[in-house]
Design a protein around this motif. Structure first.
Motif, PDB file in Angstrom:
ATOM      1  N   PRO A 117       0.692  -1.100   0.090  1.00 54.37           N
ATOM      2  CA  PRO A 117      -0.059   0.031   0.038  1.00 54.37           C
ATOM      3  C   PRO A 117       0.912   1.434  -0.205  1.00 54.37           C
ATOM      4  O   PRO A 117       0.316   2.359  -0.259  1.00 54.37           O
ATOM      5  N   ASN A 118       2.183   0.899   0.358  1.00 54.67           N
ATOM      6  CA  ASN A 118       3.211   2.200   0.361  1.00 54.67           C
ATOM      7  C   ASN A 118       3.496   2.412  -0.893  1.00 54.67           C
ATOM      8  O   ASN A 118       4.780   3.296  -1.206  1.00 54.67           O
ATOM      9  N   ARG A 119       3.206   1.579  -1.875  1.00 51.37           N
ATOM     10  CA  ARG A 119       3.767   1.733  -3.102  1.00 51.37           C
ATOM     11  C   ARG A 119       2.524   2.041  -4.423  1.00 51.37           C
ATOM     12  O   ARG A 119       2.830   2.688  -5.594  1.00 51.37           O
ATOM     13  N   GLY A 134       7.474   4.100  -1.961  1.00 51.40           N
ATOM     14  CA  GLY A 134       7.651   3.345  -0.840  1.00 51.40           C
ATOM     15  C   GLY A 134       8.535   3.706   0.247  1.00 51.40           C
ATOM     16  O   GLY A 134       8.574   5.200   0.195  1.00 51.40           O
ATOM     17  N   CYS A 135       9.009   2.825   1.300  1.00 53.52           N
ATOM     18  CA  CYS A 135       9.827   3.407   2.259  1.00 53.52           C
ATOM     19  C   CYS A 135      11.108   3.851   1.712  1.00 53.52           C
ATOM     20  O   CYS A 135      11.477   3.112   0.649  1.00 53.52           O
ATOM     21  N   THR A 136      11.820   4.720   2.384  1.00 52.06           N
ATOM     22  CA  THR A 136      12.982   5.408   1.535  1.00 52.06           C
ATOM     23  C   THR A 136      14.223   4.389   1.746  1.00 52.06           C
ATOM     24  O   THR A 136      14.968   4.502   0.722  1.00 52.06           O
ATOM     25  N   TYR A 137      14.128   3.313   2.321  1.00 49.10           N
ATOM     26  CA  TYR A 137      15.288   2.377   2.509  1.00 49.10           C
ATOM     27  C   TYR A 137      14.928   1.161   1.471  1.00 49.10           C
ATOM     28  O   TYR A 137      15.752   0.302   1.479  1.00 49.10           O
ATOM     29  N   CYS A 138      13.654   0.829   1.030  1.00 53.30           N
ATOM     30  CA  CYS A 138      13.080  -0.278   0.237  1.00 53.30           C
ATOM     31  C   CYS A 138      13.605  -0.015  -1.165  1.00 53.30           C
ATOM     32  O   CYS A 138      13.647   0.969  -1.823  1.00 53.30           O
TER      33      CYS A 138
END
Ligand code: SF4
Length: 305
Positions: free
Chosen positions: A32-34, A42-46
């Motif tokens: 859901p973050n994409r 997405g999350c910055t580290y992903c």
């Protein structure tokens, strides 16, 4: 050497009486973050580069993936049982019917004794909990939530698109349903320091978790964080191995005594890792350093609570 923390290998031995191997399966989920429902990018580290929206149709079935995984491990460890590990992306983010189909495909394999389902806190809802708790009546079922930080400012900075309260709420829904609960936490996010890690230990100790995985912050190629790091490296306080080991040892002293530590670090593929480079140290070598420092400093899990 005397064990000064609850190790996962001991837990597995005591729970199953033998070795149990996790087999990663890709259920073709997204996140859901994409897809825009919570966020984009997405999350910055992903690592976004590995994300391929078309892989769902192209990939092998859960059953085929398990067969391949078991064929790989079986010659090495004849007697072991297996857990199907739904690891990639957000493994509760789909219709209940589709989730039930995938989980049941895994559990129908005669050598698979359970599921490990990794997901985001905000992808837990009543229907998902009902499904998993029903499966947990007959099978060993674990849900792992990405906690990552207990500090909302940090969660915002890494674009998690959920708060720590979302994590607390998800565990409230999941607890006392026969499901084993775990979480993972990143140690070393931008702006966080030793006092924050101790606060993480205190906060996660209040959650109804049985297991915890710790990961050092890593900068991976193809991520938003990699771009941020190239522009402002001074904003990242990446650990040396010894500093990381010291932070983990201090963390353990403040962690609830019954939580099982499933891992202390993460090993990313060398060609994907920008920093920190720890000379190719393996996870078990980092665990060994943590064990030694616990002994030297005479620290036990929960000794400082
Ligand atoms: S880390 Fe997990 S929640 Fe974040 S973008 Fe990647 S798959 Fe989604």
């Amino acid at each position: 050497m005397e064990e000064r923390y609850n190790s996962y290998s001991k837990y597995i031995r005591e729970t199953f009486g033998e070795r149990v191997q996790k087999i990663s399966v890709d259920g073709g989920f997204t996140c859901p973050n994409r897809d825009g429902s919570k966020g984009r990018g997405g999350c910055t580290y992903c690592n976004n580069e590995t994300f391929n929206p078309t892989h769902t149709s192209a990939k092998k079935s859960v059953r085929e993936q398990l067969e391949e995984g078991i064929a790989f491990f079986e010659p090495k460890y004849k007697t072991q049982k297996y857990l199907a590990y739904f690891q990639a992306y957000t493994n509760t983010y789909d219709t209940i019917e589709h989730l039930a189909d995938l989980y049941n495909q895994a559990l129908s394999h005669s050598k698979v004794i359970g599921l490990v389902v990794s997901t985001r806190p905000d992808a837990i809802n009543i229907k998902v909990v009902e499904l998993l708790s029903e499966l947990a009546k007959e099978n060993y079922v674990v849900v792992e939530l990405g906690i990552e930080s207990t500090i909302n400012k940090s969660l915002k900075l890494i674009n998690r698109c959920h708060t720590f309260q979302d994590t607390i709420d998800a565990y409230e829904l999941l607890k006392d349903k026969g499901i084993h609960l775990g979480g993972h936490l990143i140690i070393g996010l931008q702006g966080e320091g030793s006092d924050d890690f101790i606060e993480h230990a205190k906060q996660v100790s209040k959650l109804p978790i049985e297991f915890l995985k710790l990961h050092q912050l890593q900068i991976i190629k193809g991520t938003v964080m990699a771009k941020q790091f190239s522009v402002n490296p001074e904003k990242f306080n990446l650990f040396t191995v010894d500093d990381y080991v010291r932070e983990v040892v201090s963390f353990l002293g403040h962690l609830r005594s019954d939580i099982v530590l499933e891992r202390f670090s993460s090993e990313s593929p060398r060609d994907m890792l920008i920093a920190p480079k720890w000379g190719g140290l393996k996870n078990f070598e980092i665990t060994e350093k943590i064990r030694k420092l616990l002994k030297t400093e005479n620290i036990f899990q929960a000794c400082n609570r």
